[in-house]
Scaffold this active site. Structure first.
Site, PDB file in Angstrom:
ATOM      1  CB  SER A  61      -0.910   0.014   1.217  1.00  0.00           C
ATOM      2  OG  SER A  61      -1.602  -1.198   1.322  1.00  0.00           O
TER       3      SER A  61
HETATM    4  N1  SAH Z   1      -0.748  -4.714   4.029  1.00  0.00           N
HETATM    5  C1  SAH Z   1      -0.130  -5.028   2.788  1.00  0.00           C
HETATM    6  C2  SAH Z   1      -0.991  -4.694   1.606  1.00  0.00           C
HETATM    7  C3  SAH Z   1      -1.272  -5.897   0.824  1.00  0.00           C
HETATM    8  S1  SAH Z   1      -2.396  -5.752  -0.459  1.00  0.00           S
HETATM    9  C4  SAH Z   1       1.210  -4.352   2.660  1.00  0.00           C
HETATM   10  O1  SAH Z   1       1.479  -3.458   3.413  1.00  0.00           O
HETATM   11  O2  SAH Z   1       1.974  -4.754   1.799  1.00  0.00           O
HETATM   12  C5  SAH Z   1      -3.731  -6.701   0.170  1.00  0.00           C
HETATM   13  C6  SAH Z   1      -3.479  -8.141   0.423  1.00  0.00           C
HETATM   14  O3  SAH Z   1      -4.703  -8.675   0.890  1.00  0.00           O
HETATM   15  C7  SAH Z   1      -3.092  -8.958  -0.774  1.00  0.00           C
HETATM   16  O4  SAH Z   1      -1.880  -9.587  -0.514  1.00  0.00           O
HETATM   17  C8  SAH Z   1      -4.210  -9.984  -0.912  1.00  0.00           C
HETATM   18  O5  SAH Z   1      -3.769 -11.242  -1.310  1.00  0.00           O
HETATM   19  C9  SAH Z   1      -4.766 -10.020   0.501  1.00  0.00           C
HETATM   20  N2  SAH Z   1      -6.125 -10.497   0.646  1.00  0.00           N
HETATM   21  C10 SAH Z   1      -7.195 -10.306  -0.157  1.00  0.00           C
HETATM   22  N3  SAH Z   1      -8.265 -10.904   0.357  1.00  0.00           N
HETATM   23  C11 SAH Z   1      -7.899 -11.497   1.511  1.00  0.00           C
HETATM   24  C12 SAH Z   1      -8.560 -12.282   2.490  1.00  0.00           C
HETATM   25  N4  SAH Z   1      -9.857 -12.587   2.405  1.00  0.00           N
HETATM   26  N5  SAH Z   1      -7.860 -12.713   3.542  1.00  0.00           N
HETATM   27  C13 SAH Z   1      -6.553 -12.418   3.666  1.00  0.00           C
HETATM   28  N6  SAH Z   1      -5.873 -11.705   2.756  1.00  0.00           N
HETATM   29  C14 SAH Z   1      -6.527 -11.236   1.695  1.00  0.00           C
END
Ligand code: SAH
Length: 675
Positions: A61
């Site tokens: 993000s």
């Molecule tokens: N917090 C992260 C942002 C990741 S983007 C960072 O700082 O890098 C969002 C992530 O949510 C993705 O990796 C995606 O695979 C995950 N995601 C989507 N749906 C999800 C779910 N139901 N449970 C867990 N993770 C999920």
């Protein structure tokens, strides 16, 4: 510049300057090296003011958004925090500096594994990573003081709310895939929550039980469909041929419909005679032999109310003067097929009361919301009769909308640019007050009250609709389909607990949106909402399709109707498969077909054609084809290889008759079309 300086810079220019003020939050961003969390190749961009791609099409993000989220959690240091969407682990690392324990869940196993390795290597010992569906939370360590969700879902996941401590905060992006609102939910009591909207954001989709369905993955990376010829052979084996529409036995279809409470009958264009006639044929059976109570169509409420009046054979209902179905596209309802069906319905109802009749009268209703001003007139007309004080108040409040009578969409624009004050509160309060006096009003005349309340609902939703049009497609589309679904629900309620309804709308409204690319844009529809509410057994969805022939449509919105030649189907489309089956017309059961392979083959996404009131053959592929998984979208498909345009009624002629009929306040047999 060394990394620490870059972080310094980031904290000042990206965070502080935008209002992030919590010193502990700023310090955490100073401490955590973002370059450790981005892919090797993107290291030099690690402090860019944007999200960055990581593995598996996910993202790390934007720092500011992470800061906004964690600041909104108001952490002091002693908390137990849950994060959903570990991704790179960056946000988890930030959280680890602000809370005591961080539990983070990631659905993609390989991401969870590399985040675990990375966080361990960098010494973030109070972070615990788990692979699974984070929309369900992580019950083992609940309840949490705070929960942060790093992916956008259609709504706030219930499970997460339930895993909050009293006083706990949940921050989650909610809304369509193209754009979400960052929502903070605070648990203020066992069953009490406070909801705030922080800002507009864009996250990757939250996929899971209480997020977006996995189905979307199939649409995003579709398996290669089999060659159309081989699927066409399968279709030929399973299809039930249709000869003549009028003498066709629809019995097998009726058996499949079973006890469904709502039957949705689609259409692939808004101007094909065969679709109308087949829907009429099926509806007649459902009405005559299966106790269905009403037909609800993609038309405006007040206009369809005139037909309802006609089919019930009642004296002309009191109402404002207007020409029903005079707005574009009038041929959708002013055509010979509709006249034939409504005449039949009128005869059917004529046998309802009295001796030897079936004792049931079947209504005809409109689900759409394009009647802002006729609906305003109808509400006022009603209130004038039942409550002159309320009428005066409503007249004043509706008056603010009058300048936009010619072009309601212009009202939406004026509000958006701040040139005009929104009438939202006024129109909603009129609806609310009407509903509050339900008992008092309905005692006088329940049917008229229902009609007036429905018109007030149209006004309230149309007002929102015209404002939403300027925010882009998902929100206005969703408002319209939610309104149509709510109207259907209101009708089922009005007709009683065991009532059953038939819906006639375009495939794009009735086919389950979850199985089409609409859902990737965050759009839902009537079919999807019916499925969610009434389940598989309670909902039966029939899609319609054609390869070639003629169709009634316009070249642009508000342009005159023309008869177009429909171009033969695209080689990569479902239509091509059905055309190649060599069967001229058929019904194809998809829910439990004789050969399961049909369902599998027709679940692999292909192009599907949709012709609306506008048809642009020159840009057909772009304007009229979309990706869908047909066997998931419909329970059954009805195919006519070659089709013919509907025959519109002559406008001048029927207008004259309607007017004289209204003046004489009596009902000619042909009202409201006056042939
Ligand atoms: N917090 C992260 C942002 C990741 S983007 C960072 O700082 O890098 C969002 C992530 O949510 C993705 O990796 C995606 O695979 C995950 N995601 C989507 N749906 C999800 C779910 N139901 N449970 C867990 N993770 C999920």
């Amino acid at each position: 510049m060394i990394s620490e300086q870059k972080r310094d810079d980031m904290v000042t220019t990206q965070l502080e300057s935008r209002g992030i003020a919590d010193p502990r939050v700023l310090e955490a961003f100073q401490d955590v090296a973002r370059e450790d969390f981005v892919p090797e190749s993107l290291r030099e961009f690690a402090y860019k003011d944007s999200p960055l791609p990581i593995e598996n099409e996910q993202t790390i993000s934007q720092p500011y958004i992470v800061a906004l989220t964690v600041e909104a959690l108001s952490l002091r240091g002693h908390e137990r925090v849950l994060e959903v969407g570990t991704g790179s682990g960056y946000a988890a690392a930030i959280l680890s500096r602000l809370a005591a324990e961080v539990y983070t869940v990631e659905r993609i196993a390989s991401l969870a594994e590399s985040a675990t390795e990375r966080l361990g290597r960098l010494g973030y010992e109070n972070v615990h990573v788990h692979t699974g569906d984070g929309t369900l939370g992580w019950a083992e360590h609940a309840p949490y003081d705070a929960i942060a969700v790093a992916a956008g879902g259609p709504e706030v996941p219930e499970a997460l709310v339930s895993q909050l401590k009293l006083g706990g905060r949940l921050v989650v992006p909610v809304g369509p895939e193209t754009q979400q609102v960052l929502v903070r939910v605070t648990r203020t009591g066992t069953h009490d929550f406070h909801r705030e909207e922080l800002t507009s954001v864009r996250f990757v989709p939250l996929i899971g039980k209480q997020g977006w369905p996995d189905q979307q993955q199939i649409l995003r990376a579709p398996p290669k469909p089999s060659p159309s010829a081989s699927v066409a052979r399968l279709v030929r084996e399973v299809a039930e041929p249709i000869g003549d529409i009028d003498s066709d036995s629809v019995r097998p279809l009726l058996a499949r419909i079973g006890d469904a409470r709502v039957v949705l009958l689609g259409e692939a264009t808004h101007g094909t005679s065969e679709f109308y006639r087949m829907r009429a044929r099926i509806s007649r059976e459902l009405i005559e032999h299966h106790g269905f109570d009403f037909v609800a169509v993609e038309a405006d409420w007040p206009d369809a109310a005139r037909i309802d009046n006609y089919v019930l054979g009642d004296p002309i209902r009191q109402g404002p003067e207007f020409e029903p179905f005079s707005r574009f596209p009038s041929w959708m309802w002013r055509n010979t097929d509709v006249v034939e069906f409504t005449s039949w319905l009128r005869k059917f109802n004529a046998h309802a009361p009295g001796h030897g009749g079936h004792g049931r009268r079947v209504g005809f209703h409109g689900l759409d919301l394009y009647s802002l001003f006729t609906s305003i007139a109808a509400v006022l007309h009603y209130l004038d009769d039942v409550d002159s004080t309320a009428a005066r108040a409503a007249r004043n409040r509706y008056a603010a909308l009058t300048p936009w009578q010619r072009d309601p969409a212009e009202y939406g624009r004026a509000v958006l640019v701040g040139a005009y004050e929104s009438s939202e509160k006024a129109v909603v309060s009129i609806l609310r007050e009407l509903l509050e006096r339900r008992i008092e009003y309905a005692r006088k005349d329940g049917e008229r009250f229902f009609d007036a309340a429905q018109n007030a609902r149209v006004v309230a939703n149309a007002e929102r609709y015209y404002r939403a049009m300027y925010y882009g497609s998902p929100s206005s589309w969703n408002l319209r389909d939610s309104h149509m679904f709510d109207t259907l629900e209101a009708l089922l309620g009005f007709y009683g607990p065991d009532s059953r309804g038939i819906v006639w709308e375009h495939n794009s409204h009735v086919g389950n949106a979850l199985a089409t690319e609409m859902s990737l844009r965050g759009e839902h529809n009537v079919g999807q909402l019916c499925r969610a509410k009434y389940g598989d057994d309670g909902t039966y969805i029939v899609g319609f399709g054609t390869d070639h022939g003629t169709v009634a449509a316009a070249s642009d919105w508000e342009e005159p109707m023309q008869i177009f030649e429909v171009r033969p189907s695209h080689p990569e489309s479902y239509e091509r498969v059905f055309h190649e089956s060599g069967v001229a017309a058929f019904r194809l059961p998809l829910r439990a077909p004789k050969r399961a392979a049909v369902r599998d083959e027709l679940s692999a996404p292909r192009l599907e054609r949709a012709i609306g009131v506008v048809y642009r053959p020159d840009t057909e592929l772009l304007s009229h084809y979309f990706q869908a998984s047909l066997a998931q979208q419909f329970d059954e498909l009805i195919w006519f290889d070659r089709t013919t345009a509907v025959e519109p009624l002559a406008p001048a002629q029927d207008r004259r008759v309607v007017r004289t009929a209204t003046q004489r306040a009596e009902l000619p047999d042909t009202y409201p079309f006056g042939l």
